[in-house]
Design a protein around this motif. Structure first.
Motif, PDB file in Angstrom:
ATOM      1  N   ARG A  58      -3.289 -61.840 -25.592  1.00  0.00           N
ATOM      2  CA  ARG A  58      -2.051 -61.878 -26.383  1.00  0.00           C
ATOM      3  C   ARG A  58      -1.140 -63.012 -25.909  1.00  0.00           C
ATOM      4  O   ARG A  58      -0.523 -63.723 -26.713  1.00  0.00           O
ATOM      5  N   ARG A  59      -1.036 -63.179 -24.583  1.00  0.00           N
ATOM      6  CA  ARG A  59      -0.215 -64.260 -24.031  1.00  0.00           C
ATOM      7  C   ARG A  59      -0.746 -65.616 -24.507  1.00  0.00           C
ATOM      8  O   ARG A  59       0.019 -66.481 -24.940  1.00  0.00           O
ATOM      9  N   ARG A  60      -2.074 -65.789 -24.471  1.00  0.00           N
ATOM     10  CA  ARG A  60      -2.674 -67.060 -24.901  1.00  0.00           C
ATOM     11  C   ARG A  60      -2.516 -67.261 -26.407  1.00  0.00           C
ATOM     12  O   ARG A  60      -2.328 -68.384 -26.863  1.00  0.00           O
ATOM     13  N   GLU A  61      -2.600 -66.171 -27.151  1.00  0.00           N
ATOM     14  CA  GLU A  61      -2.394 -66.274 -28.601  1.00  0.00           C
ATOM     15  C   GLU A  61      -0.979 -66.777 -28.895  1.00  0.00           C
ATOM     16  O   GLU A  61      -0.790 -67.669 -29.729  1.00  0.00           O
ATOM     17  N   ARG A  62       0.006 -66.205 -28.229  1.00  0.00           N
ATOM     18  CA  ARG A  62       1.400 -66.612 -28.463  1.00  0.00           C
ATOM     19  C   ARG A  62       1.630 -68.060 -28.042  1.00  0.00           C
ATOM     20  O   ARG A  62       2.348 -68.810 -28.722  1.00  0.00           O
ATOM     21  N   TYR A  96      -3.486 -55.855 -32.367  1.00  0.00           N
ATOM     22  CA  TYR A  96      -3.400 -57.309 -32.465  1.00  0.00           C
ATOM     23  C   TYR A  96      -4.464 -57.915 -33.392  1.00  0.00           C
ATOM     24  O   TYR A  96      -4.432 -59.104 -33.659  1.00  0.00           O
ATOM     25  N   GLY A  97      -5.413 -57.103 -33.835  1.00  0.00           N
ATOM     26  CA  GLY A  97      -6.446 -57.615 -34.728  1.00  0.00           C
ATOM     27  C   GLY A  97      -7.514 -58.425 -34.017  1.00  0.00           C
ATOM     28  O   GLY A  97      -8.134 -59.310 -34.616  1.00  0.00           O
ATOM     29  N   TYR A  98      -7.746 -58.123 -32.753  1.00  0.00           N
ATOM     30  CA  TYR A  98      -8.776 -58.825 -31.987  1.00  0.00           C
ATOM     31  C   TYR A  98     -10.130 -58.186 -32.252  1.00  0.00           C
ATOM     32  O   TYR A  98     -10.237 -57.114 -32.846  1.00  0.00           O
ATOM     33  N   ARG A  99     -11.165 -58.836 -31.773  1.00  0.00           N
ATOM     34  CA  ARG A  99     -12.524 -58.308 -31.840  1.00  0.00           C
ATOM     35  C   ARG A  99     -12.969 -57.999 -30.403  1.00  0.00           C
ATOM     36  O   ARG A  99     -12.578 -58.704 -29.476  1.00  0.00           O
ATOM     37  N   ALA A 100     -13.776 -56.968 -30.248  1.00  0.00           N
ATOM     38  CA  ALA A 100     -14.243 -56.579 -28.913  1.00  0.00           C
ATOM     39  C   ALA A 100     -15.759 -56.678 -28.834  1.00  0.00           C
ATOM     40  O   ALA A 100     -16.468 -56.129 -29.666  1.00  0.00           O
ATOM     41  N   ALA A 101     -16.231 -57.396 -27.818  1.00  0.00           N
ATOM     42  CA  ALA A 101     -17.641 -57.373 -27.428  1.00  0.00           C
ATOM     43  C   ALA A 101     -17.676 -56.445 -26.218  1.00  0.00           C
ATOM     44  O   ALA A 101     -17.238 -56.808 -25.125  1.00  0.00           O
ATOM     45  N   TYR A 102     -18.164 -55.240 -26.444  1.00  0.00           N
ATOM     46  CA  TYR A 102     -17.990 -54.155 -25.481  1.00  0.00           C
ATOM     47  C   TYR A 102     -19.321 -53.489 -25.189  1.00  0.00           C
ATOM     48  O   TYR A 102     -20.168 -53.358 -26.070  1.00  0.00           O
ATOM     49  N   SER A 103     -19.462 -53.079 -23.937  1.00  0.00           N
ATOM     50  CA  SER A 103     -20.649 -52.350 -23.529  1.00  0.00           C
ATOM     51  C   SER A 103     -20.234 -51.220 -22.599  1.00  0.00           C
ATOM     52  O   SER A 103     -19.483 -51.426 -21.662  1.00  0.00           O
ATOM     53  N   SER A 104     -20.727 -50.028 -22.896  1.00  0.00           N
ATOM     54  CA  SER A 104     -20.445 -48.887 -22.048  1.00  0.00           C
ATOM     55  C   SER A 104     -21.776 -48.387 -21.480  1.00  0.00           C
ATOM     56  O   SER A 104     -22.695 -48.118 -22.240  1.00  0.00           O
ATOM     57  N   MET A 105     -21.924 -48.365 -20.268  1.00  0.00           N
ATOM     58  CA  MET A 105     -21.027 -48.429 -19.146  1.00  0.00           C
ATOM     59  C   MET A 105     -20.799 -49.883 -18.655  1.00  0.00           C
ATOM     60  O   MET A 105     -19.726 -50.221 -18.163  1.00  0.00           O
ATOM     61  N   CYS A 106     -21.801 -50.720 -18.786  1.00  0.00           N
ATOM     62  CA  CYS A 106     -21.698 -52.078 -18.271  1.00  0.00           C
ATOM     63  C   CYS A 106     -22.613 -52.990 -19.085  1.00  0.00           C
ATOM     64  O   CYS A 106     -23.467 -52.518 -19.840  1.00  0.00           O
ATOM     65  N   ILE A 107     -22.455 -54.289 -18.903  1.00  0.00           N
ATOM     66  CA  ILE A 107     -23.262 -55.229 -19.675  1.00  0.00           C
ATOM     67  C   ILE A 107     -24.753 -55.098 -19.343  1.00  0.00           C
ATOM     68  O   ILE A 107     -25.606 -55.379 -20.177  1.00  0.00           O
ATOM     69  N   GLU A 108     -25.063 -54.628 -18.158  1.00  0.00           N
ATOM     70  CA  GLU A 108     -26.478 -54.447 -17.812  1.00  0.00           C
ATOM     71  C   GLU A 108     -27.155 -53.436 -18.729  1.00  0.00           C
ATOM     72  O   GLU A 108     -28.344 -53.543 -18.998  1.00  0.00           O
ATOM     73  N   HIS A 109     -26.403 -52.470 -19.235  1.00  0.00           N
ATOM     74  CA  HIS A 109     -27.001 -51.535 -20.195  1.00  0.00           C
ATOM     75  C   HIS A 109     -27.381 -52.282 -21.470  1.00  0.00           C
ATOM     76  O   HIS A 109     -28.418 -51.992 -22.083  1.00  0.00           O
ATOM     77  N   TRP A 110     -26.563 -53.244 -21.887  1.00  0.00           N
ATOM     78  CA  TRP A 110     -26.924 -54.092 -23.032  1.00  0.00           C
ATOM     79  C   TRP A 110     -28.241 -54.822 -22.748  1.00  0.00           C
ATOM     80  O   TRP A 110     -29.110 -54.912 -23.610  1.00  0.00           O
ATOM     81  N   PHE A 111     -28.428 -55.305 -21.520  1.00  0.00           N
ATOM     82  CA  PHE A 111     -29.670 -55.998 -21.169  1.00  0.00           C
ATOM     83  C   PHE A 111     -30.855 -55.031 -21.198  1.00  0.00           C
ATOM     84  O   PHE A 111     -31.954 -55.406 -21.615  1.00  0.00           O
ATOM     85  N   ILE A 112     -30.646 -53.795 -20.779  1.00  0.00           N
ATOM     86  CA  ILE A 112     -31.713 -52.785 -20.811  1.00  0.00           C
ATOM     87  C   ILE A 112     -32.229 -52.603 -22.230  1.00  0.00           C
ATOM     88  O   ILE A 112     -33.434 -52.421 -22.452  1.00  0.00           O
TER      89      ILE A 112
END
Length: 198
Positions: A58-62, A96-112
């Motif tokens: 948000r700070r960078r957006e402003r 704020y209308g942002y997009r989220a690239a999210y992984s639960s619990m961690c990005i390693e689960h995305w790799f699995i």
């Protein structure tokens, strides 16, 4: 065909180095003229939590708006890691209308997911890393280019993420779903960028 404005700007603010390297690999697959439109940065702070990450976005957006060079799309790339402010982070992302690239619990689960449809709810990142190393012994958080190493398995991960997300209770808020993924939306975003013509 959609056209990318010459001055269009995209910010992807990452929680850590692994997310940064993954996003940079996606960026490098774009035509050089499109690569310049995408700014990928890591937000380093002592309390590197998702709420602080969104506040920094948000700070960078402003700042970009005050410079009259605003961002058209802002992504925050992070994982769960049991942060207590996770619900607030998702509220701010929506506000704020942002997009989220999210992984639960961690990005390693995305790799699995590149290896198998693993709907297991990992208790923490360390547990997921141990599981991943059984499938991919060479994995190291910052010494391996995960995107390039797993590129040929990407469709498997995309399909597995969709199936796992469909099996989650959609009445639960996103931050309480485990596992749950939106990293595939970032991958799709880059695929859509490739289709844009300058």
């Amino acid at each position: 065909m959609m056209r990318l404005r010459l001055n269009e700007r995209i910010l992807i603010l990452c929680e850590g180095t692994t997310e940064y390297l993954y996003a940079r690999s996606l960026q490098m697959e774009l035509p050089r003229s499109l690569q310049r439109a995408v700014s990928i940065e890591i937000f380093f702070q002592s309390q590197n939590d998702p709420k602080s990450l969104v506040s920094e976005a948000r700070r960078r957006e402003r700042a970009a708006q005050s410079e009259r060079n605003p961002y058209d799309t802002i992504w925050v790339f992070f994982d769960n890691d049991r942060w207590p402010q996770l619900s607030q982070a998702f509220e701010l992302i929506e506000r704020y209308g942002y997009r989220a690239a999210y992984s639960s619990m961690c990005i390693e689960h995305w790799f699995i997911l590149h290896f198998e449809q693993c709907g297991r709810a990992f208790a923490n990142g360390e547990e997921a890393i141990r599981y991943l190393r059984n499938l991919w012994p060479a994995y190291h958080k910052t010494k391996v280019n995960a995107y390039h190493e797993l590129r040929e398995r990407l469709n498997t991960a995309l399909n597995n993420a969709v199936r796992i997300n469909q099996n989650q209770d959609d009445t639960l808020p996103i931050h309480r779903r485990n596992p749950y993924f939106t990293v595939q939306e970032l991958v799709d975003f880059f695929e859509q960028l490739k289709l844009k013509d300058i």
